[in-house]
Scaffold this motif. Structure first.
Motif, PDB file in Angstrom:
ATOM      1  N   ASP A 119       1.478  -0.842   0.181  1.00 37.92           N
ATOM      2  CA  ASP A 119      -0.004   0.617  -0.171  1.00 37.92           C
ATOM      3  C   ASP A 119       0.502   1.052   0.085  1.00 37.92           C
ATOM      4  O   ASP A 119       2.186   0.988   0.506  1.00 37.92           O
ATOM      5  CB  ASP A 119      -0.683   0.160   1.152  1.00 37.92           C
ATOM      6  CG  ASP A 119      -2.422   0.625   1.010  1.00 37.92           C
ATOM      7  OD1 ASP A 119      -2.586   1.456   0.216  1.00 37.92           O
ATOM      8  OD2 ASP A 119      -3.026   0.472   2.002  1.00 37.92           O
ATOM      9  N   VAL A 120       0.188   2.321   0.633  1.00 30.55           N
ATOM     10  CA  VAL A 120       0.529   4.182  -0.056  1.00 30.55           C
ATOM     11  C   VAL A 120       0.258   4.106   0.777  1.00 30.55           C
ATOM     12  O   VAL A 120      -0.995   4.768   1.762  1.00 30.55           O
ATOM     13  CB  VAL A 120       0.602   4.207  -1.406  1.00 30.55           C
ATOM     14  CG1 VAL A 120       1.249   5.393  -1.834  1.00 30.55           C
ATOM     15  CG2 VAL A 120       0.957   3.668  -2.900  1.00 30.55           C
ATOM     16  N   GLU A 121       1.335   4.853   2.158  1.00 32.36           N
ATOM     17  CA  GLU A 121       0.465   5.954   3.180  1.00 32.36           C
ATOM     18  C   GLU A 121       1.201   8.203   1.854  1.00 32.36           C
ATOM     19  O   GLU A 121       2.585   7.779   2.496  1.00 32.36           O
ATOM     20  CB  GLU A 121       1.360   5.942   4.507  1.00 32.36           C
ATOM     21  CG  GLU A 121       0.664   6.439   5.525  1.00 32.36           C
ATOM     22  CD  GLU A 121       1.460   6.335   6.423  1.00 32.36           C
ATOM     23  OE1 GLU A 121       1.794   4.820   6.323  1.00 32.36           O
ATOM     24  OE2 GLU A 121       1.652   6.767   7.440  1.00 32.36           O
ATOM     25  N   PHE A 122       0.536   8.470   1.817  1.00 33.86           N
ATOM     26  CA  PHE A 122       0.503  10.146   2.321  1.00 33.86           C
ATOM     27  C   PHE A 122       0.792  10.974   3.081  1.00 33.86           C
ATOM     28  O   PHE A 122       0.316  10.278   3.978  1.00 33.86           O
ATOM     29  CB  PHE A 122      -0.108  11.013   1.274  1.00 33.86           C
ATOM     30  CG  PHE A 122      -0.429   9.696  -0.241  1.00 33.86           C
ATOM     31  CD1 PHE A 122       0.539  10.498  -1.585  1.00 33.86           C
ATOM     32  CD2 PHE A 122      -1.621   9.413  -1.118  1.00 33.86           C
ATOM     33  CE1 PHE A 122       0.344   9.497  -2.807  1.00 33.86           C
ATOM     34  CE2 PHE A 122      -1.765   8.696  -1.884  1.00 33.86           C
ATOM     35  CZ  PHE A 122      -0.422   8.424  -3.077  1.00 33.86           C
ATOM     36  N   GLU A 123       1.306  11.835   3.115  1.00 35.21           N
ATOM     37  CA  GLU A 123       1.775  12.530   4.163  1.00 35.21           C
ATOM     38  C   GLU A 123       0.165  13.136   5.111  1.00 35.21           C
ATOM     39  O   GLU A 123      -0.534  13.032   4.031  1.00 35.21           O
ATOM     40  CB  GLU A 123       2.644  14.125   3.913  1.00 35.21           C
ATOM     41  CG  GLU A 123       4.100  13.575   3.439  1.00 35.21           C
ATOM     42  CD  GLU A 123       3.765  13.310   1.910  1.00 35.21           C
ATOM     43  OE1 GLU A 123       3.131  13.255   1.267  1.00 35.21           O
ATOM     44  OE2 GLU A 123       4.773  14.047   1.357  1.00 35.21           O
ATOM     45  N   PRO A 124       0.168  13.938   5.833  1.00 37.81           N
ATOM     46  CA  PRO A 124      -0.847  14.502   6.565  1.00 37.81           C
ATOM     47  C   PRO A 124      -1.853  14.589   5.952  1.00 37.81           C
ATOM     48  O   PRO A 124      -3.123  14.761   5.944  1.00 37.81           O
ATOM     49  CB  PRO A 124      -0.616  14.667   8.231  1.00 37.81           C
ATOM     50  CG  PRO A 124       0.940  14.128   8.145  1.00 37.81           C
ATOM     51  CD  PRO A 124       1.406  13.784   6.653  1.00 37.81           C
ATOM     52  N   GLY A 125      -1.377  15.994   4.834  1.00 40.80           N
ATOM     53  CA  GLY A 125      -1.954  16.918   4.073  1.00 40.80           C
ATOM     54  C   GLY A 125      -2.830  16.168   3.114  1.00 40.80           C
ATOM     55  O   GLY A 125      -3.813  16.437   2.885  1.00 40.80           O
ATOM     56  N   PHE A 126      -2.549  14.955   3.163  1.00 43.40           N
ATOM     57  CA  PHE A 126      -3.833  13.756   2.157  1.00 43.40           C
ATOM     58  C   PHE A 126      -4.657  14.080   2.791  1.00 43.40           C
ATOM     59  O   PHE A 126      -5.875  14.206   2.085  1.00 43.40           O
ATOM     60  CB  PHE A 126      -2.759  12.718   1.630  1.00 43.40           C
ATOM     61  CG  PHE A 126      -3.915  11.335   0.975  1.00 43.40           C
ATOM     62  CD1 PHE A 126      -3.917  12.034  -0.381  1.00 43.40           C
ATOM     63  CD2 PHE A 126      -4.605  10.803   1.202  1.00 43.40           C
ATOM     64  CE1 PHE A 126      -4.787  11.357  -1.739  1.00 43.40           C
ATOM     65  CE2 PHE A 126      -4.906   9.890   0.153  1.00 43.40           C
ATOM     66  CZ  PHE A 126      -4.927  10.317  -1.251  1.00 43.40           C
ATOM     67  N   ASP A 127      -5.026  13.196   3.987  1.00 42.02           N
ATOM     68  CA  ASP A 127      -5.919  12.713   5.056  1.00 42.02           C
ATOM     69  C   ASP A 127      -7.828  12.637   4.557  1.00 42.02           C
ATOM     70  O   ASP A 127      -8.571  13.483   4.486  1.00 42.02           O
ATOM     71  CB  ASP A 127      -6.372  15.291   5.400  1.00 42.02           C
ATOM     72  CG  ASP A 127      -7.089  14.993   6.178  1.00 42.02           C
ATOM     73  OD1 ASP A 127      -7.184  14.111   7.064  1.00 42.02           O
ATOM     74  OD2 ASP A 127      -8.384  15.445   6.712  1.00 42.02           O
ATOM     75  N   LEU A 128      -6.921  11.544   3.693  1.00 43.72           N
ATOM     76  CA  LEU A 128      -8.225  10.274   2.847  1.00 43.72           C
ATOM     77  C   LEU A 128      -8.090   9.379   3.548  1.00 43.72           C
ATOM     78  O   LEU A 128      -7.030   8.906   2.872  1.00 43.72           O
ATOM     79  CB  LEU A 128      -8.366  10.801   1.879  1.00 43.72           C
ATOM     80  CG  LEU A 128      -9.176  12.251   1.232  1.00 43.72           C
ATOM     81  CD1 LEU A 128      -8.859  12.374  -0.506  1.00 43.72           C
ATOM     82  CD2 LEU A 128     -10.649  12.779   1.400  1.00 43.72           C
ATOM     83  N   GLY A 169     -19.491  23.031  -4.428  1.00 43.85           N
ATOM     84  CA  GLY A 169     -19.835  21.794  -2.486  1.00 43.85           C
ATOM     85  C   GLY A 169     -18.794  20.618  -2.806  1.00 43.85           C
ATOM     86  O   GLY A 169     -18.974  19.280  -2.288  1.00 43.85           O
ATOM     87  N   GLY A 170     -17.891  20.721  -3.555  1.00 43.52           N
ATOM     88  CA  GLY A 170     -17.405  19.391  -3.643  1.00 43.52           C
ATOM     89  C   GLY A 170     -15.874  19.726  -3.419  1.00 43.52           C
ATOM     90  O   GLY A 170     -15.848  20.349  -3.009  1.00 43.52           O
ATOM     91  N   ARG A 171     -14.837  18.350  -3.275  1.00 47.39           N
ATOM     92  CA  ARG A 171     -13.339  18.265  -2.390  1.00 47.39           C
ATOM     93  C   ARG A 171     -12.600  18.175  -3.535  1.00 47.39           C
ATOM     94  O   ARG A 171     -12.561  17.370  -4.222  1.00 47.39           O
ATOM     95  CB  ARG A 171     -13.623  17.334  -1.686  1.00 47.39           C
ATOM     96  CG  ARG A 171     -14.466  17.807  -0.899  1.00 47.39           C
ATOM     97  CD  ARG A 171     -15.270  16.677   0.183  1.00 47.39           C
ATOM     98  NE  ARG A 171     -13.774  15.748   1.134  1.00 47.39           N
ATOM     99  CZ  ARG A 171     -14.142  15.219   1.708  1.00 47.39           C
ATOM    100  NH1 ARG A 171     -14.842  14.417   1.808  1.00 47.39           N
ATOM    101  NH2 ARG A 171     -13.091  14.434   2.330  1.00 47.39           N
ATOM    102  N   VAL A 172     -11.009  19.376  -3.183  1.00 45.45           N
ATOM    103  CA  VAL A 172     -10.261  19.251  -4.370  1.00 45.45           C
ATOM    104  C   VAL A 172      -8.988  18.736  -3.766  1.00 45.45           C
ATOM    105  O   VAL A 172      -8.602  18.684  -2.509  1.00 45.45           O
ATOM    106  CB  VAL A 172      -9.646  20.562  -4.485  1.00 45.45           C
ATOM    107  CG1 VAL A 172      -8.754  20.085  -5.679  1.00 45.45           C
ATOM    108  CG2 VAL A 172     -11.270  21.292  -6.248  1.00 45.45           C
ATOM    109  N   LEU A 173      -8.492  18.249  -4.219  1.00 47.76           N
ATOM    110  CA  LEU A 173      -7.044  16.876  -3.616  1.00 47.76           C
ATOM    111  C   LEU A 173      -6.202  17.763  -4.800  1.00 47.76           C
ATOM    112  O   LEU A 173      -6.273  17.077  -6.003  1.00 47.76           O
ATOM    113  CB  LEU A 173      -7.099  15.552  -4.104  1.00 47.76           C
ATOM    114  CG  LEU A 173      -5.613  14.827  -4.222  1.00 47.76           C
ATOM    115  CD1 LEU A 173      -5.073  15.032  -3.207  1.00 47.76           C
ATOM    116  CD2 LEU A 173      -5.747  13.712  -4.533  1.00 47.76           C
ATOM    117  N   GLY A 174      -4.869  18.276  -4.099  1.00 54.16           N
ATOM    118  CA  GLY A 174      -3.838  19.487  -5.197  1.00 54.16           C
ATOM    119  C   GLY A 174      -2.419  18.158  -5.766  1.00 54.16           C
ATOM    120  O   GLY A 174      -2.200  17.555  -3.705  1.00 54.16           O
TER     121      GLY A 174
END
Ligand code: G6P
Length: 616
Positions: free
Chosen positions: A281-290, A372-377
């Protein structure tokens, strides 16, 4: 990610210097920080969970003795939760060796077991502490720190940039690097090591960049580099000027060339610290938050961007569909404003931008949020608007990209999107642990294979292809499936810097119009690497040849059918089809560069273009 700074000087106290450098590296990780110095024949360590400011408060309360040697670290947790005990630097249990490390020691469990059997007691859950114990163990055997580090690394699998010191040797640091970055800074009476050059610009402009597999011995008089076999390596230092742009150019004639050649490193920097190999699996930094639940809740993902980043967006959609079996769609960010308002609650929009400042992309992000949507940058520049305003963030960690024509940033974006697709696939249960492990192993195996793209066998075909393209009035780039976006990107690179008109097409579309253009003066660049599209690509090449067209193909060197058909084959190594875009884009970037160079173009600053387009 983790950031490292270390210094050894002829006298005085270097802790302040080292901490100043560490502050510039905080972008690499910020869950804990620490520093070690040598004093009274022993090692003194201060390390705290939290940002560097927390460590500084600790140092104010419990000052370190002055020391001519110091090592410091800012951490992004991989093994072991953020906690004081897991923060670096780490020492062995005898307090004889101290280590800072960036990367992952894959076989640390096995090594820890062996050391425990010999009586070693561990105080943290980190892979780095194992390294400290192993080096300490070997140091006891023959007393030479450099040899102990090299012997320890012989037993280690994984990625690392590390710096080690030994109690009682305040005149000596040993550094080593594989897949994680490390530079050595040279100054009068002092020598430094750090994760990047900007961290040391307050002390020196003279650097030695450590290559993969090399080690270095640092003393106040300078550094001696050694190759993987332990032979000394002579390399003149790179002189850095003060502007960040110049600081990155090294000895290269153009930033673009340097950035193209940095791509194998970008793979490691964007991906390797994030791979959880055991879990597949992959783990992103806390800013990913999903988390899994959030990711599994989305019914579709939308990818938006501009320019080269838009081509990464096209690949993001394809990879998501392949790895997560989830529908994706792609929209040029400048078009979103005019699109009908559809429900956004069940969608995640991925906005991709190297700079994080492109006006059309930011406008699209804000419009999604307003609906009303969410954005992952997906962004390369920490602190950029996209990073600050997006609901979720993945940083690509490519380092500053200066060449206007984007190369390494695209590579980092595609790598990050592969990781994202895998993460979503795992969260949705579409990919199981074993498949996840295979996909991560594929990515790790890609790193050494990328070196072949710059090997001597690539020079002659590249020159022949550039000779063929330079006089052309225009040309066509063809690819299918995962390599359709690469055809688009190859065409964009060529037109941006050579000013030759180039169009990218899905190869199946050629017969519906573009074929009318084919002539000996209108060459075709065809991507024909192994996979489900290979046979059809060869048929397209036959069709071009039947009309007296000339073909530059990207393919395997030992593909006999391709060699018979194409005028020139730009050779690439064989890799899994899903990773082929990362491999195939590199010869096309080099082709654009070589063609533009023959035409005497302003490669780093092509006419009419800008690196960051901040108007809509
Ligand atoms: C400009 C640059 C391109 C880049 C595009 C998007 O056009 O010249 O190289 O791909 O902007 O930039 P971004 O920073 O959003 O990725």
């Amino acid at each position: 990610m983790c950031g490292i700074v270390a210094a050894v000087s002829a006298g005085g106290d270097v802790a302040g210097d080292v901490l100043a450098g560490l502050r510039t590296l905080e972008y690499r990780g910020y869950d804990s920080a620490g520093i070690a110095v040598l004093a009274d024949g022993g090692i003194e360590v201060r390390r705290k969970m939290g940002k560097i400011a927390v460590l500084e408060r600790e140092l104010a309360a419990r000052a370190l003795p002055p020391s001519p040697l110091a090592l410091a670290h800012t951490r992004w947790a991989t093994h072991g939760a953020p906690a004081d005990r897991n923060a670096h630097p780490h020492t062995d249990d005898a307090g004889a060796v101290v280590v800072v490390h960036n990367g992952i020691i894959e076989n640390y469990r096995e090594l820890r077991g062996l050391l425990q059997a010999q009586g070693h007691a561990f105080r943290s859950e980190t892979d780095t502490e194992v390294l400290a114990h192993l080096i300490g163990h070997l140091l006891r055997e023959d007393g030479d720190l450099h040899r102990a580090v090299r012997r320890a690394l012989d037993r280690v699998h994984g990625a690392y940039a590390l710096v080690a010191a030994a109690a009682g040797r305040p005149d000596l640091l040993v550094a080593a690097r594989r897949d994680s970055p490390l530079v050595i800074g040279l100054a009068e009476g002092a020598c430094y090591a750090a994760s990047d050059m900007p961290a040391l610009l307050h002390r020196t402009r003279d650097f030695l960049v450590l290559e993969n597999g090399e080690t270095a011995v640092l003393t106040p008089n300078g550094a001696v580099l050694y190759d993987g076999a332990g032979r000394p390596v002579e390399r003149p230092p790179v002189r850095c000027d003060w502007t960040p742009e110049q600081a990155e150019k090294g000895g290269y004639p153009h930033f673009m060339l340097k950035e193209i050649e940095e791509q194998p490193d970008v793979l490691a920097r964007t991906a390797f610290d994030r791979l959880r190999d055991d879990e597949g699996d992959v783990e992103f930094e806390p800013g990913f938050d999903l988390d899994d639940q959030a990711l599994a809740g989305f019914r579709r993902l939308r990818f938006m961007a501009m320019g080269t980043s838009f081509h990464a967006a096209l690949l993001g959609k394809l990879m998501l569909e392949e790895l997560a079996a989830l529908p994706g769609d792609t929209l040029n960010a400048s078009e979103f404003l005019y699109s009908p308002r559809l429900p956004e609650e069940d969608a995640l929009t991925v906005v991709i931008s190297q700079s994080g400042e492109t006006a059309d992309s930011l406008r699209a992000m804000r419009e999604v949020q307003a609906r009303g949507g969410r954005v992952l940058g997906v962004c390369n520049v920490r602190g950029a608007t996209l990073e600050r305003e997006a609901d979720h963030v993945i940083l690509t960690h490519c380092g500053p990209e200066v060449g206007v024509a984007s190369t390494k940033a695209f590579f980092g974006q595609v790598t990050a999107l592969y990781l994202l697709a895998l993460r979503v696939g795992r969260a949705r249960g579409v990919i199981d642990r074993d498949r996840g492990r295979e996909l991560l192993a594929d990515l790790r195996r890609l790193r050494p294979r990328l070196d072949a793209l710059f090997g001597p066998a690539t020079a002659a075909p590249l020159a022949a292809a550039a000779e063929l393209l330079a006089p052309a009035a225009g040309c066509l780039f063809l690819g299918r499936c995962l390599n359709h976006p690469i055809a688009l990107e190859g065409a964009l690179k060529l037109k941006e810097i050579s000013y030759i008109h180039a169009e990218g097409y899905p190869a199946g579309e050629m017969k519906h119009g573009p074929i009318a253009l084919i002539s000996p003066e209108f060459p075709v660049v065809a991507i024909a690497t192994p996979g489900r599209t290979h046979d059809k690509m060869l048929s397209n090449i036959e069709e071009v040849k039947a009309r007296a067209g000339r073909v530059i193909a990207v393919g395997l060197a030992d593909d006999r059918r391709l060699a018979e058909l194409a005028d020139v084959v730009l050779p690439v190594p064989e890799v899994p089809e899903l990773l082929s875009p990362l491999v195939n884009v590199i010869p096309l970037q080099r082709l654009a560069y070589e063609t533009a160079r023959r035409l005497g173009r302003e490669i780093d600053q092509p006419r009419n273009l800008a690196k960051s387009v901040t108007v809509e």
